[in-house]
Every structure is written in structure tokens, then in C-alpha cells.
Design a protein around this motif. Structure first.
Motif, short mmCIF file in Angstrom:
data_model
loop_
_atom_site.label_atom_id
_atom_site.label_comp_id
_atom_site.label_asym_id
_atom_site.label_seq_id
_atom_site.Cartn_x
_atom_site.Cartn_y
_atom_site.Cartn_z
N THR A 30 0.82 -1.21 0.00
CA THR A 30 0.00 0.00 0.00
C THR A 30 0.85 1.26 0.00
O THR A 30 0.54 2.24 -0.69
N VAL A 31 1.93 1.25 0.76
CA VAL A 31 2.74 2.46 0.92
C VAL A 31 3.74 2.63 -0.22
O VAL A 31 4.10 3.76 -0.56
N PHE A 32 4.18 1.54 -0.83
CA PHE A 32 5.24 1.63 -1.84
C PHE A 32 4.88 2.54 -3.02
O PHE A 32 5.71 3.36 -3.42
N PRO A 33 3.68 2.45 -3.61
CA PRO A 33 3.38 3.38 -4.73
C PRO A 33 3.44 4.85 -4.32
O PRO A 33 3.90 5.70 -5.09
N LEU A 34 3.00 5.16 -3.09
CA LEU A 34 3.05 6.54 -2.62
C LEU A 34 4.50 7.00 -2.45
O LEU A 34 4.85 8.12 -2.86
N LEU A 35 5.33 6.16 -1.86
CA LEU A 35 6.74 6.52 -1.69
C LEU A 35 7.44 6.66 -3.03
O LEU A 35 8.28 7.56 -3.22
N TRP A 36 7.11 5.78 -3.98
CA TRP A 36 7.72 5.87 -5.31
C TRP A 36 7.30 7.15 -6.02
O TRP A 36 8.12 7.80 -6.69
N MET A 37 6.05 7.55 -5.86
CA MET A 37 5.58 8.79 -6.49
C MET A 37 6.29 10.01 -5.90
O MET A 37 6.75 10.89 -6.64
N ILE A 38 6.39 10.05 -4.57
CA ILE A 38 7.01 11.21 -3.93
C ILE A 38 8.49 11.28 -4.26
O ILE A 38 9.04 12.36 -4.56
N PHE A 207 -15.45 14.74 0.43
CA PHE A 207 -14.40 15.58 -0.15
C PHE A 207 -13.44 14.75 -1.00
O PHE A 207 -13.09 15.14 -2.12
N LEU A 208 -13.02 13.60 -0.47
CA LEU A 208 -12.09 12.76 -1.22
C LEU A 208 -12.74 12.21 -2.48
O LEU A 208 -12.10 12.13 -3.54
N ALA A 209 -14.00 11.81 -2.39
CA ALA A 209 -14.68 11.25 -3.56
C ALA A 209 -14.79 12.28 -4.67
O ALA A 209 -14.58 11.96 -5.86
N ASN A 210 -15.11 13.52 -4.34
CA ASN A 210 -15.26 14.55 -5.36
C ASN A 210 -13.91 15.11 -5.81
O ASN A 210 -13.78 15.54 -6.95
N MET A 256 -1.61 15.95 -2.02
CA MET A 256 -1.36 16.58 -0.74
C MET A 256 -2.65 17.00 -0.01
O MET A 256 -2.78 16.74 1.19
N PRO A 257 -3.63 17.65 -0.67
CA PRO A 257 -4.86 18.01 0.07
C PRO A 257 -5.59 16.80 0.63
O PRO A 257 -6.12 16.86 1.75
N THR A 258 -5.64 15.70 -0.11
CA THR A 258 -6.34 14.52 0.38
C THR A 258 -5.62 13.92 1.58
O THR A 258 -6.26 13.48 2.54
N LEU A 259 -4.29 13.91 1.56
CA LEU A 259 -3.54 13.38 2.70
C LEU A 259 -3.73 14.26 3.93
O LEU A 259 -3.86 13.76 5.05
N PHE A 263 -5.46 13.15 7.39
CA PHE A 263 -4.62 13.22 8.59
C PHE A 263 -5.34 13.96 9.72
O PHE A 263 -5.30 13.54 10.88
N PHE A 264 -6.02 15.04 9.41
CA PHE A 264 -6.68 15.85 10.44
C PHE A 264 -8.01 15.26 10.89
O PHE A 264 -8.49 15.57 11.98
N PHE A 265 -8.64 14.40 10.06
CA PHE A 265 -9.96 13.88 10.40
C PHE A 265 -9.96 12.37 10.65
O PHE A 265 -11.03 11.77 10.71
#
Length: 279
Positions: A30-38, A207-210, A256-259, A263-265
Motif C-alpha cells: 500500500t505504501v510503496f506506490p506513494l513513496l515511489w511517487m514522492i 471531499f475525497l470522492a469529489n 497533498m490536500p487529500t492526505l 490526517f486531520f480527520f
């Protein structure tokens, strides 16, 4: 004298070891694609495309190019307007509908709820063409209204809120009715304050869906000024198919906005699932 309670040691049985290994593998996948993108977003084009012989130093040039040479901020603003408007309006209408279906008694209440619940079985491709015909008839093509209005209704939000309201104690409403409060006053002063955990969780979901919506904006808009961020990334990928460093930088900015929202909710999401349930 105080007694010391010895700590129990965890016994690593083969079943626990297998579950731990499976969980670690799923977490890594799950985390590997995110780390590869960043990581790819901070690399120059030669290193991302595999042409560099030695690893280069991280650079911010990719982000600078995306934010200055491409109207990417316009795409993000469009997504922010649509996502925020849909979230606020959906929470407002869904909470009122769920309160009526859960706490008010009127003929056909259960039938209406079953009809609303049955729409969860209908996927978007089935209603895509009929919805487009209705929106075109109303003259909402290539407009913010065309992006916002069809996305407001969501049976999942009404269902989850209704389940939450059904579990609330009836004594709260009875005391308010005895004091002469109307149903609107009860909804506004009692129900909504108690609904903050579930409304916070639905805020994240809506918010994430839209923010990540792609099919409907692609269908309803052709004006580049109304292009949302996901369409912008798709167009960006077509134009810069050989420059994956720019594509990864754009995807990182869009994520970034979705993360941040999650994170806050994240605490509200867990609390809403624990308190609402599916009774």
C-alpha cells in the motif's frame, strides 16, 4: 505492600507470525506506490526515465515547472470549489433527510428509505447517460452547477446518518417537545451538535470522492477553464508522456490536500464508525 503484576509475554504462534507477515506485506504494497511517487517527483528526468548512470541530488525544478508553466493551480482551484460545495450541500441535505427518515413518523417512510437505499446498488456507468441528458436539458453543461448538482445526492450518506440518528436516545427529543421546541429547532440545536463525529467522517468521504472524481467531469465539461485536477493530470500525462518527473510532481501536488484532510480527520472517522454502527 504493593504487588507487582508481571507483564505477560506475547507468544508467537505460527498463526500470529503468518498474520504479521501478511499484514506487513499488505502495508508495504500500500505504501510503496506513494513513496515511489514522492521520490520520483524530486528526481530529474534522466533518473526517473532510467537514463542516468548515477543518482542525482533531489530537485524542486519539477514542482516549479508544474506550478508556473501549466495552469495546475487553476485545476486545483476548480476541484476545491466543486469538492467543498458538494460536501457542504450534501451534508446539509443528507442530515435533514436522514433525520426525517429516522425520527419522524409519516406514511411511506420505510418505503422511501428502501428506495433510497436501493440506489446504492446502481453504479455510475448505468446512470451516466441519463444524467448527462438531464443536465444538458437544464443547460448546465460546461458549468460549475453541472459539476456540483448531480454529485450532491449520495445514498450512502443518508443511510449512515439515519443509522446514527436511530441510535440516539429518544428522551432528548421528548424533553425538547415538552418544552415546546419544534422539529426544526430540535434538528438544529440537538441533532446537529450530536452529529459532529459522523458529519466529520462524511466530510472526509465526500471531499475525497469529489476531489478524485474523473468520469463525470470528463463527461460534462470541455472548457479547459473548468478542468478539475484529475482531468488536468490525465491531460498532463498525455502531453508529457516521456517526462514522468513532471507527471509525478503533479500527482504529488494533487495528493497533498487529500492526505492532509485524512490526517486531520482520521480520529473522527474511527469514532463515527464505532458510534454509528450498522444496526
Amino acid at each position: 505492600m504493593s504487588t507487582v503484576i508481571p507483564r505477560r509475554r506475547m507468544r508467537w504462534t505460527p498463526q500470529k507470525i503468518a498474520l504479521t507477515v501478511v499484514g506487513a506485506a499488505l502495508a508495504l504494497a500500500t505504501v510503496f506506490p506513494l513513496l515511489w511517487m514522492i521520490s520520483g517527483a524530486f528526481k530529474p528526468a534522466d533518473e526517473v526515465n532510467g537514463a542516468a548512470l548515477l543518482p542525482a541530488e533531489p530537485t524542486l525544478e519539477n514542482f516549479t515547472y508544474v506550478l508556473t508553466q501549466v495552469p495546475f493551480l487553476r485545476y486545483m482551484l476548480n476541484s476545491l470549489i466543486v469538492s467543498a460545495a458538494v460536501t457542504v450541500l450534501a451534508l446539509w441535505f443528507h442530515s435533514m433527510a436522514a433525520y426525517a427518515l429516522a425520527r419522524l413518523r409519516f406514511p411511506g417512510r420505510e418505503t422511501i428509505f428502501l428506495l433510497i437505499f436501493s440506489t446504492m446498488l446502481v453504479s455510475l456507468p448505468v446512470i451516466l447517460i441519463p444524467t448527462f441528458v438531464v443536465v444538458r436539458t437544464l443547460g448546465l453543461v460546461d458549468s460549475y452547477a453541472g459539476l456540483i448538482v448531480p454529485a450532491i445526492f449520495n445514498a450512502f450518506g443518508i443511510f449512515l446518518l439515519r443509522q446514527f440518528y436511530v441510535a440516539l436516545p429518544a428522551e432528548l427529543e421528548e424533553a425538547a417537545l415538552v418544552d415546546g421546541a419544534s422539529y426544526w429547532r430540535i434538528y438544529r440545536s440537538i441533532i446537529l451538535p450530536l452529529s459532529r463525529p459522523i458529519l466529520s467522517a462524511l466530510t472526509v468521504f465526500f471531499f475525497l470522492a469529489n476531489w478524485n472524481s474523473f468520469v463525470w467531469p470528463l463527461t460534462i465539461t470541455s472548457d479547459p477553464d473548468l478542468r478539475v485536477v484529475q482531468l488536468g493530470i490525465a491531460t498532463f500525462q498525455q502531453q508529457y508522456a516521456s517526462d514522468w518527473n513532471y507527471v509525478l510532481a503533479a500527482a504529488t501536488i494533487a495528493a497533498m490536500p487529500t492526505l492532509l484532510v485524512f490526517f486531520f480527520f482520521q480520529r473522527q472517522i474511527v469514532e463515527s464508525i464505532k458510534s454509528a454502527g450498522f444496526k
